[in-house]
Design a protein around this motif. Structure first.
Motif, PDB file in Angstrom:
ATOM      1  N   GLN A  81      -9.323  -1.704  12.773  1.00 34.83           N
ATOM      2  CA  GLN A  81     -10.309  -0.814  13.353  1.00 34.83           C
ATOM      3  C   GLN A  81     -11.425  -0.564  12.334  1.00 34.83           C
ATOM      4  N   PRO A  82     -12.623  -0.236  12.793  1.00 37.34           N
ATOM      5  CA  PRO A  82     -13.695   0.069  11.840  1.00 37.34           C
ATOM      6  C   PRO A  82     -13.576   1.493  11.312  1.00 37.34           C
ATOM      7  N   ASP A  83     -13.927   1.670  10.039  1.00 38.88           N
ATOM      8  CA  ASP A  83     -14.049   3.026   9.525  1.00 38.88           C
ATOM      9  C   ASP A  83     -15.495   3.467   9.756  1.00 38.88           C
ATOM     10  N   PRO A  84     -15.864   4.696   9.423  1.00 36.45           N
ATOM     11  CA  PRO A  84     -17.238   5.154   9.701  1.00 36.45           C
ATOM     12  C   PRO A  84     -18.341   4.332   9.026  1.00 36.45           C
ATOM     13  N   SER A  85     -18.002   3.584   7.978  1.00 34.61           N
ATOM     14  CA  SER A  85     -19.029   2.749   7.326  1.00 34.61           C
ATOM     15  C   SER A  85     -19.004   1.311   7.838  1.00 34.61           C
ATOM     16  N   TRP A  86     -18.297   1.064   8.936  1.00 35.87           N
ATOM     17  CA  TRP A  86     -18.197  -0.243   9.570  1.00 35.87           C
ATOM     18  C   TRP A  86     -17.508  -1.282   8.689  1.00 35.87           C
ATOM     19  N   THR A  87     -16.534  -0.860   7.903  1.00 35.33           N
ATOM     20  CA  THR A  87     -15.657  -1.798   7.215  1.00 35.33           C
ATOM     21  C   THR A  87     -14.288  -1.684   7.862  1.00 35.33           C
ATOM     22  N   CYS A  88     -13.488  -2.725   7.738  1.00 39.12           N
ATOM     23  CA  CYS A  88     -12.169  -2.745   8.354  1.00 39.12           C
ATOM     24  C   CYS A  88     -11.235  -1.812   7.594  1.00 39.12           C
ATOM     25  N   ARG A  89     -10.494  -1.001   8.336  1.00 42.60           N
ATOM     26  CA  ARG A  89      -9.547  -0.070   7.722  1.00 42.60           C
ATOM     27  C   ARG A  89      -8.301  -0.771   7.188  1.00 42.60           C
ATOM     28  N   THR A  90      -8.043  -1.986   7.631  1.00 44.96           N
ATOM     29  CA  THR A  90      -6.808  -2.677   7.267  1.00 44.96           C
ATOM     30  C   THR A  90      -7.014  -3.765   6.229  1.00 44.96           C
ATOM     31  N   CYS A  91      -8.078  -4.534   6.354  1.00 42.72           N
ATOM     32  CA  CYS A  91      -8.311  -5.653   5.434  1.00 42.72           C
ATOM     33  C   CYS A  91      -8.514  -5.141   4.002  1.00 42.72           C
ATOM     34  N   VAL A  92      -8.058  -5.919   3.051  1.00 41.74           N
ATOM     35  CA  VAL A  92      -8.194  -5.567   1.644  1.00 41.74           C
ATOM     36  C   VAL A  92      -9.634  -5.831   1.199  1.00 41.74           C
ATOM     37  N   GLY A  93     -10.202  -4.891   0.476  1.00 40.11           N
ATOM     38  CA  GLY A  93     -11.582  -5.037   0.016  1.00 40.11           C
ATOM     39  C   GLY A  93     -12.548  -4.472   1.031  1.00 40.11           C
ATOM     40  N   GLU A  94     -13.793  -4.670   0.774  1.00 39.88           N
ATOM     41  CA  GLU A  94     -14.854  -4.166   1.646  1.00 39.88           C
ATOM     42  C   GLU A  94     -15.203  -5.203   2.716  1.00 39.88           C
ATOM     43  N   VAL A  95     -14.265  -5.491   3.585  1.00 42.46           N
ATOM     44  CA  VAL A  95     -14.480  -6.483   4.633  1.00 42.46           C
ATOM     45  C   VAL A  95     -15.211  -5.816   5.790  1.00 42.46           C
ATOM     46  N   GLY A  96     -16.357  -6.365   6.144  1.00 40.94           N
ATOM     47  CA  GLY A  96     -17.137  -5.830   7.256  1.00 40.94           C
ATOM     48  C   GLY A  96     -16.399  -5.989   8.570  1.00 40.94           C
ATOM     49  N   TRP A  97     -16.511  -4.964   9.398  1.00 41.30           N
ATOM     50  CA  TRP A  97     -15.921  -5.032  10.731  1.00 41.30           C
ATOM     51  C   TRP A  97     -16.985  -5.521  11.708  1.00 41.30           C
ATOM     52  N   PRO A  98     -16.674  -6.397  12.639  1.00 41.72           N
ATOM     53  CA  PRO A  98     -15.351  -6.869  12.984  1.00 41.72           C
ATOM     54  C   PRO A  98     -14.888  -8.004  12.069  1.00 41.72           C
ATOM     55  N   CYS A  99     -13.716  -7.813  11.515  1.00 41.40           N
ATOM     56  CA  CYS A  99     -13.096  -8.828  10.671  1.00 41.40           C
ATOM     57  C   CYS A  99     -12.522  -9.920  11.577  1.00 41.40           C
ATOM     58  N   SER A 100     -11.994 -10.953  10.984  1.00 38.80           N
ATOM     59  CA  SER A 100     -11.458 -12.071  11.765  1.00 38.80           C
ATOM     60  C   SER A 100     -10.345 -11.642  12.731  1.00 38.80           C
ATOM     61  N   PRO A 101      -9.350 -10.838  12.297  1.00 41.53           N
ATOM     62  CA  PRO A 101      -8.324 -10.403  13.254  1.00 41.53           C
ATOM     63  C   PRO A 101      -8.889  -9.541  14.386  1.00 41.53           C
ATOM     64  N   ALA A 102      -9.885  -8.723  14.098  1.00 44.19           N
ATOM     65  CA  ALA A 102     -10.489  -7.907  15.153  1.00 44.19           C
ATOM     66  C   ALA A 102     -11.255  -8.797  16.139  1.00 44.19           C
ATOM     67  N   ARG A 103     -11.940  -9.801  15.634  1.00 44.23           N
ATOM     68  CA  ARG A 103     -12.661 -10.723  16.512  1.00 44.23           C
ATOM     69  C   ARG A 103     -11.695 -11.459  17.445  1.00 44.23           C
ATOM     70  N   THR A 104     -10.581 -11.885  16.896  1.00 46.55           N
ATOM     71  CA  THR A 104      -9.577 -12.576  17.711  1.00 46.55           C
ATOM     72  C   THR A 104      -9.079 -11.667  18.824  1.00 46.55           C
ATOM     73  N   ARG A 105      -8.742 -10.422  18.486  1.00 49.11           N
ATOM     74  CA  ARG A 105      -8.224  -9.476  19.481  1.00 49.11           C
ATOM     75  C   ARG A 105      -9.298  -9.125  20.507  1.00 49.11           C
ATOM     76  N   LEU A 106     -10.529  -8.958  20.067  1.00 48.28           N
ATOM     77  CA  LEU A 106     -11.604  -8.668  21.015  1.00 48.28           C
ATOM     78  C   LEU A 106     -11.803  -9.829  21.988  1.00 48.28           C
TER      79      LEU A 106
END
Length: 97
Positions: free
Chosen positions: A27-52
């Motif tokens: 899920q995205p945090d308020p700064s549009w980074t993924c809450r789960t991925c390690v590091g500052e991965v921009g959302w939508p990350c690869s797993p979020a894109r797949t699910r979407l």
């Protein structure tokens, strides 16, 4: 504008992310980074894109429209990020296989 100042129609589009991801922790945090991925991965990350994409089976137009609405939110909330970069991140991947 930040996440706490979103207009109601914008909040609904963002709140729908949880429904469309259906329990996926990416899920995205308020700064549009993924809450789960390690590091500052921009959302939508690869797993979020797949699910979407799975949430819109074969409906690439519907997915593009939804992600376009989130792009508008992100453009407002991240005014220093180049628009082309946000377009790439939010919309360009929705063109289908």
């Amino acid at each position: 504008m930040n996440a706490t100042e979103r207009p109601a129609h914008v909040s609904r589009a963002v709140q729908a992310i949880a429904v469309r991801l259906d329990g996926n922790p990416h899920q995205p945090d308020p700064s549009w980074t993924c809450r789960t991925c390690v590091g500052e991965v921009g959302w939508p990350c690869s797993p979020a894109r797949t699910r979407l994409a799975e949430a819109y089976p074969g409906d690439w137009v519907g997915l593009s429209i939804y992600m376009g609405s989130l792009l508008i939110v992100a453009l407002t909330e991240m005014p220093t990020t180049p628009p082309a970069e946000l377009h790439e991140r939010f919309v360009s991947w929705t063109r289908g296989p």
